[in-house]
Design a protein around this motif. Structure first.
Motif, short mmCIF file in Angstrom:
data_model
loop_
_atom_site.label_atom_id
_atom_site.label_comp_id
_atom_site.label_asym_id
_atom_site.label_seq_id
_atom_site.Cartn_x
_atom_site.Cartn_y
_atom_site.Cartn_z
N VAL A 1 10.10 7.90 14.27
CA VAL A 1 10.97 7.09 15.14
C VAL A 1 10.83 5.62 14.74
CG1 VAL A 1 11.41 6.45 17.53
CG2 VAL A 1 10.50 8.72 16.99
N ARG B 1 10.89 1.88 15.86
CA ARG B 1 10.74 1.18 17.15
C ARG B 1 10.90 -0.32 16.97
NH1 ARG B 1 7.05 5.38 18.26
NH2 ARG B 1 7.80 6.55 20.06
N ALA C 1 19.64 -0.70 18.66
CA ALA C 1 19.76 0.67 19.17
C ALA C 1 20.85 1.41 18.40
CB ALA C 1 20.08 0.65 20.66
N TYR D 1 17.23 2.42 16.31
CA TYR D 1 15.92 2.02 16.82
C TYR D 1 15.75 2.43 18.29
CZ TYR D 1 14.73 -0.86 12.79
OH TYR D 1 14.40 -1.29 11.52
N GLU D 2 14.53 2.71 18.65
CA GLU D 2 14.18 2.79 20.07
C GLU D 2 13.70 1.40 20.45
OE1 GLU D 2 11.43 5.82 21.14
OE2 GLU D 2 12.90 7.39 20.72
N HIS E 1 22.28 2.21 26.91
CA HIS E 1 22.28 2.94 25.62
C HIS E 1 21.02 3.79 25.63
CE1 HIS E 1 21.76 3.77 21.35
NE2 HIS E 1 23.00 3.37 21.15
N PRO E 2 21.10 5.04 25.16
CA PRO E 2 19.90 5.89 25.21
C PRO E 2 18.71 5.33 24.43
CG PRO E 2 21.77 7.03 24.17
CD PRO E 2 22.29 5.73 24.68
N GLY E 3 18.98 4.45 23.48
CA GLY E 3 17.88 3.90 22.68
C GLY E 3 17.25 2.65 23.30
N ILE E 4 17.77 2.20 24.45
CA ILE E 4 17.24 0.95 25.03
C ILE E 4 16.48 1.23 26.31
CG2 ILE E 4 17.87 -1.27 26.09
CD1 ILE E 4 20.30 -1.40 24.26
N ARG E 5 15.26 0.68 26.38
CA ARG E 5 14.50 0.74 27.64
C ARG E 5 14.27 -0.70 28.11
NH1 ARG E 5 9.84 2.69 26.09
NH2 ARG E 5 8.52 0.97 26.77
#
Ligand SMILES: Cc1cc2nc3c(=O)[nH]c(=O)nc-3n(C[C@H](O)[C@H](O)[C@H](O)COP(=O)(O)OP(=O)(O)OC[C@H]3O[C@@H](n4cnc5c(N)ncnc54)[C@H](O)[C@@H]3O)c2cc1C
Length: 381
Positions: free
Chosen positions: A3, A5, A23, A27-28, A210-214
């Motif tokens: 992954v 990051r 993202a 990228y996560e 977005h699923p890749g953004i926290r």
């Protein structure tokens, strides 16, 4: 496949743009924001009377950069908004930038006609001429007008803004200040001038969805990134982090202000909620001459919100106090040299990219912060 990051520090325009683009590159991304909401300077709050106000002063989107506009248009529907500003000068409210209507409001009819025809002789209709050019003009009339505008509109405003006597204002910083040779009264001359229909908070929510953004809000200091000076590495939550780090906060703070603080002019914001349909005739009224505040903003006239019997205004008081929001970098050679010293030190951490108005120590408009993030992420694989 391992992954990829990345960390983004700050969720203003620079950080949110970087996070979204990273993202989309797979990228996560952990977005670390110390405030309780995303949006940086453009963040909005709901006043007790139901009016939407911009927490850190009036923000209007305007740009010449079509790539930036296309990118942001993915996250909002726009509402065209031409920003208009008045200035309180000698008891009258006159258009800013100063234009033919301003002349008519401030000079007796015969003098006003003479001034306008002198300007028409030398400039094409609706041209924007720098006030400094007027002040050194061959025509005595044009020169006199330039001096008047400089004195009553810009010099005093700038002096108040920067907390210095008018005679100490570096006149070259006023070089870009225009006088309009006609009746056009829009504040900006960019071809794109818009406001997001549902506001900036909604724009940010869409950009960061977005699923890749926290997104981590209200981040405690101890949960931010740290620098391991000995090894030239970034530490995050106790472990080394070698992926890309887009840092949009103050660069001096990241290095514990070891070379001294990078100075900012700050602003104290004072909101007032009023039981009125309308408080003033324009979205912003500048006060170059009287009062301690520089301007009053009435938010409904920027956001387009319809609300009978309720409005909210904001007065801005410039200050040096670091208890208030750092707004304007104090750009001069000494501070640029100090900034360069910090960036030289940052080269020891090659995975950190400095981006945005605080990290680059530049007065960026929102579009420029977005453009900077787009450029910086384009250089990351
Ligand atoms: C009074 C005022 C009016 C303005 N009006 C306009 C306008 O009309 N139009 C326009 O285009 N521009 C305007 N601007 C400029 C606009 O505010 C900036 O262009 C924009 O805020 C830049 O975005 P940014 O992401 O670089 O910085 P910011 O918006 O400041 O975002 C930085 C974010 O990072 C966070 N942060 C900082 N350090 C850390 C840390 N260590 N850890 C975690 N989070 C951190 C902050 O809390 C903030 O949310 C105005 C600016 C001011 C001061």
């Amino acid at each position: 496949m391992s992954v990829k990051r990345a960390i983004v520090v700050g969720a203003g325009f620079a950080g949110a743009t970087a996070a979204r683009l990273l993202a989309e590159k797979g990228y996560e991304v952990a977005v670390l924001e110390r405030r309780s909401a995303a949006g940086g300077g453009s963040n909005e709050t709901l006043r007790p009377n139901g009016i939407v106000a911009q927490r850190y002063g009036p923000h209007i989107f305007h740009t010449k950069n079509e790539a930036v506009f296309r990118f942001l248009s993915r996250f909002c529907v726009w509402r065209p908004h031409e920003h208009r500003v008045l200035g309180s000068v000698r008891g009258a409210l006159v258009p800013i930038p100063f234009n033919f209507r301003s002349i008519e409001l401030l000079f007796p009819p015969a003098e006003s006609e003479a001034l306008k025809s002198a300007l028409r002789r030398y400039y094409p209709a609706d041209a924007r001429a720098p006030v400094l050019a007027l002040m050194t003009h061959e025509s005595a009339m044009v020169k006199k007008l330039g001096e008047f505008v400089m004195e009553y509109v810009f010099l005093r405003y700038t002096a108040k803004q920067w907390g210095i006597p008018p005679n100490q204002v570096d006149r070259s910083v006023l070089d870009r200040v225009p006088v309009v040779m006609g009746y056009r009264d829009t504040y900006f001359d960019d071809p794109i001038q818009m406001m997001p229909w549902e506001g900036f908070n909604a724009l940010f929510a869409n950009m960061l969805r977005h699923p890749g953004i926290r997104l981590e809000l209200a981040l405690a200091e101890r949960d931010g990134i740290r620098l391991d000076a000995e090894k030239g590495r970034v530490l995050w939550r106790g472990a080394p982090f070698d992926g890309p780090v887009i840092y949009t906060g103050n660069v001096d703070a990241l290095l514990d202000c070891r070379f001294g603080r990078l100075p900012y002019r700050a602003v104290r914001f004072e909101f007032e909620d009023l039981p009125l349909d309308s408080y003033q005739p324009a979205a912003v009224v500048n006060y170059p001459n009287d009062w301690e505040f520089t301007r009053i903003t009435e938010f409904k006239k920027i956001t387009g919100q319809q609300a009978a019997g309720a409005t909210c205004v904001l007065r801005e008081y410039p200050t040096d106090s670091d208890r208030h929001e750092p707004c304007y970098p104090v750009e001069n050679p000494a501070n640029r040299a100090l900034y360069d010293r910090y960036t030289r030190e940052m080269r020891r951490y090659p995975n950190i990219v400095l981006c945005g108005r605080l990290a680059e120590y530049r007065y960026y408009n929102m579009d420029q912060a977005v453009a900077s993030a787009m450029d910086k992420v384009a250089a990351i694989d």
